[in-house]
Motif scaffolding. Structure first.
Motif, PDB file in Angstrom:
ATOM      1  N   LEU A 177      -9.154   5.342  12.676  1.00 44.64           N
ATOM      2  CA  LEU A 177      -9.080   6.657  13.676  1.00 44.64           C
ATOM      3  C   LEU A 177      -7.823   7.351  12.815  1.00 44.64           C
ATOM      4  N   VAL A 178      -6.837   6.685  11.918  1.00 45.78           N
ATOM      5  CA  VAL A 178      -5.806   7.399  11.176  1.00 45.78           C
ATOM      6  C   VAL A 178      -6.631   8.127  10.012  1.00 45.78           C
ATOM      7  N   GLU A 179      -7.641   7.424   9.294  1.00 48.78           N
ATOM      8  CA  GLU A 179      -8.351   7.898   8.498  1.00 48.78           C
ATOM      9  C   GLU A 179      -8.824   9.327   8.748  1.00 48.78           C
ATOM     10  N   LEU A 180      -9.512   9.223  10.098  1.00 53.18           N
ATOM     11  CA  LEU A 180     -10.211  10.410  10.627  1.00 53.18           C
ATOM     12  C   LEU A 180      -9.188  11.646  10.679  1.00 53.18           C
ATOM     13  N   SER A 181      -8.116  11.138  11.443  1.00 51.64           N
ATOM     14  CA  SER A 181      -7.180  12.438  11.943  1.00 51.64           C
ATOM     15  C   SER A 181      -6.012  12.530  10.812  1.00 51.64           C
ATOM     16  N   GLY A 182      -5.772  11.863  10.223  1.00 51.51           N
ATOM     17  CA  GLY A 182      -4.483  11.906   9.527  1.00 51.51           C
ATOM     18  C   GLY A 182      -3.207  11.600  10.003  1.00 51.51           C
TER      19      GLY A 182
END
Length: 268
Positions: free
Chosen positions: A89-94
């Motif tokens: 989720l961090v990869e997708l949203s930053g």
């Protein structure tokens, strides 16, 4: 394998107590479970003897201390299982990704992967907040009937955290109707000014047991494709819910990545 009826019913009683904020009378347990009073009495005697339930001075029943040990271990395991999903989720949203659950009337943050950005938001793992002012709280409440939400809010109140906090029951019920319709919840500076969050519920097959969220500075969250991100988050939540459900562990999503260090405050 067929369910063992007595175990199934004992769990129904414990879940009925949990859904009433940890405490309920016999009639409330019967209304929630549909079980005869005699059956409930027999189950409660066993649960009382094992310390999973206690009886208060007013003869109401409450969740017992023996659950604390089990809950603590289970919470740690859920946090471990959540890490690959949060990292993806961090990869997708930053932005910072969080996992939260409902404990009694409070929302508790149980896992997190911080954003790699210099300015990032985080909610300390273990932090307890009231549900009305956070996206995760709304996602968790949205699965409940309005009458149950009203009972919860009657117990907790709706203190104003910022000028944006919803502080009246009709306003919250309207907000939860919107959450149910669109499939995700938002916190638009309602817990902390300048911080926005997006959350979706995690279902284990029959009910919402947790919430996934991303949180960050208001201007960065507003710039995201929220509908697209919410869709990706719902897909992740479905995978994670399958892992938590009776079917057992699922394959991890993506690679865990590097968590990084806590940032400069915030919520989810």
């Amino acid at each position: 394998m067929s369910a063992v009826q007595s175990v199934d019913r004992a769990l129904d009683v414990l879940e009925a107590l949990a859904e009433r904020g940890g405490e309920a009378g016999l009639s409330e347990i019967a209304a929630r479970t549909g079980l005869p009073y005699g059956t409930i009495h027999r189950l409660l005697r066993t649960l009382l003897a094992r310390g999973y339930v206690r009886q208060e001075s007013d003869r109401r029943y409450a969740l017992g201390g023996a659950l604390v040990r089990l809950g603590g271990v289970a919470e740690r395991m859920v946090a471990v299982w959540a890490q690959p999903y949060l990292a993806k989720l961090v990869e997708l949203s930053g932005e910072t990704a969080n996992l939260a659950v409902m404990e009694g009337d409070f929302v508790v943050y149980v896992a997190q992967v911080p954003s790699p950005r210099r300015l990032r938001m985080f909610a300390e793992v273990g932090r307890r907040v009231l549900p009305h002012s956070t996206a995760v709280g709304k996602a968790l409440m949205a699965d409940r009937p309005d009458a149950e939400v009203a009972s919860l809010i009657e117990r907790t109140g709706m203190p104003r955290r910022t000028e944006n906090t919803i502080t009246d029951l009709p306003g919250m019920l309207a907000e939860l109707k919107r959450v149910r319709a669109c499939g995700y919840a938002m916190d638009l500076g309602e817990e902390e000014l300048g911080v926005h969050c997006l959350a979706v519920g995690v279902r284990d097959g029959s009910r919402t047991v947790a919430a996934l969220s991303v949180s960050g500075p208001a201007e960065r969250i507003s710039a995201l494709d929220l509908e697209g991100l919410a869709g990706d988050m719902r897909a992740m939540a479905a995978g994670f819910g399958a892992e938590l459900g009776p079917a057992g562990p699922a394959s991890p999503v993506g690679s865990p990545g590097s968590p990084g260090s806590p940032g400069d405050g915030g919520t989810g």
